[in-house]
Design a protein around this motif. Structure first.
Motif, mmCIF file in Angstrom:
data_model
loop_
_atom_site.group_PDB
_atom_site.id
_atom_site.type_symbol
_atom_site.label_atom_id
_atom_site.label_comp_id
_atom_site.label_asym_id
_atom_site.label_seq_id
_atom_site.Cartn_x
_atom_site.Cartn_y
_atom_site.Cartn_z
ATOM 1 N N VAL A 6 -58.225 66.286 4.209
ATOM 2 C CA VAL A 6 -59.575 66.424 3.671
ATOM 3 C C VAL A 6 -60.090 67.777 4.106
ATOM 4 O O VAL A 6 -60.021 68.120 5.296
ATOM 5 N N LEU A 7 -60.574 68.559 3.150
ATOM 6 C CA LEU A 7 -61.163 69.856 3.463
ATOM 7 C C LEU A 7 -62.669 69.743 3.322
ATOM 8 O O LEU A 7 -63.173 69.243 2.308
ATOM 9 N N LEU A 8 -63.387 70.211 4.343
ATOM 10 C CA LEU A 8 -64.847 70.263 4.288
ATOM 11 C C LEU A 8 -65.254 71.713 4.117
ATOM 12 O O LEU A 8 -64.791 72.588 4.849
ATOM 13 N N TYR A 9 -66.093 71.975 3.155
ATOM 14 C CA TYR A 9 -66.628 73.314 2.913
ATOM 15 C C TYR A 9 -68.075 73.300 3.379
ATOM 16 O O TYR A 9 -68.848 72.431 2.980
ATOM 17 N N PHE A 10 -68.437 74.286 4.235
ATOM 18 C CA PHE A 10 -69.797 74.291 4.769
ATOM 19 C C PHE A 10 -70.233 75.704 5.102
ATOM 20 O O PHE A 10 -69.414 76.621 5.200
ATOM 21 N N ASP A 11 -71.530 75.892 5.217
ATOM 22 C CA ASP A 11 -72.127 77.185 5.552
ATOM 23 C C ASP A 11 -72.842 77.089 6.882
ATOM 24 O O ASP A 11 -73.458 76.074 7.195
ATOM 25 N N ALA A 19 -62.953 73.574 6.744
ATOM 26 C CA ALA A 19 -62.322 72.889 7.874
ATOM 27 C C ALA A 19 -61.425 71.776 7.357
ATOM 28 O O ALA A 19 -61.819 71.011 6.467
ATOM 29 N N LYS A 20 -60.210 71.706 7.897
ATOM 30 C CA LYS A 20 -59.315 70.593 7.594
ATOM 31 C C LYS A 20 -59.597 69.527 8.642
ATOM 32 O O LYS A 20 -59.503 69.786 9.837
ATOM 33 N N VAL A 21 -59.966 68.338 8.194
ATOM 34 C CA VAL A 21 -60.377 67.278 9.115
ATOM 35 C C VAL A 21 -59.527 66.034 8.912
ATOM 36 O O VAL A 21 -58.772 65.914 7.941
ATOM 37 N N THR A 25 -62.133 60.654 7.697
ATOM 38 C CA THR A 25 -63.534 61.031 7.846
ATOM 39 C C THR A 25 -64.408 60.254 6.861
ATOM 40 O O THR A 25 -63.965 59.913 5.766
ATOM 41 N N THR A 26 -65.617 59.996 7.277
ATOM 42 C CA THR A 26 -66.579 59.335 6.389
ATOM 43 C C THR A 26 -67.585 60.342 5.842
ATOM 44 O O THR A 26 -68.527 59.956 5.141
ATOM 45 N N ALA A 27 -67.401 61.632 6.149
ATOM 46 C CA ALA A 27 -68.320 62.673 5.677
ATOM 47 C C ALA A 27 -68.281 62.764 4.160
ATOM 48 O O ALA A 27 -67.218 62.688 3.544
#
Length: 55
Positions: A6-11, A19-21, A25-27
């Motif tokens: 799962v990749l999370l994209y954030f600023d 971020a690879k998590v 994850t439940t995000a």
């Protein structure tokens, strides 16, 4: 989601991150979450040149 990843994209301020998590994850989009970074495993690239800044 990418199968087992799962990749999370954030600023943060004016910088964009990916971020690879853990795939469990439940995000979800729009969630506020806390992240901790293992500085031994971080890779930072220049967005314009795609050159490594930190590896």
């Amino acid at each position: 989601m990418l199968g087992s990843e799962v990749l999370l994209y954030f600023d943060v301020v004016d910088a964009s991150f990916t971020a690879k998590v853990n795939p469990r994850t439940t995000a979800r989009p729009g969630d506020t979450i806390k992240l901790a970074m293992d500085l031994e495993k971080i890779h930072i690239f220049d967005k314009e040149t795609e050159l490594v800044i930190l590896n």
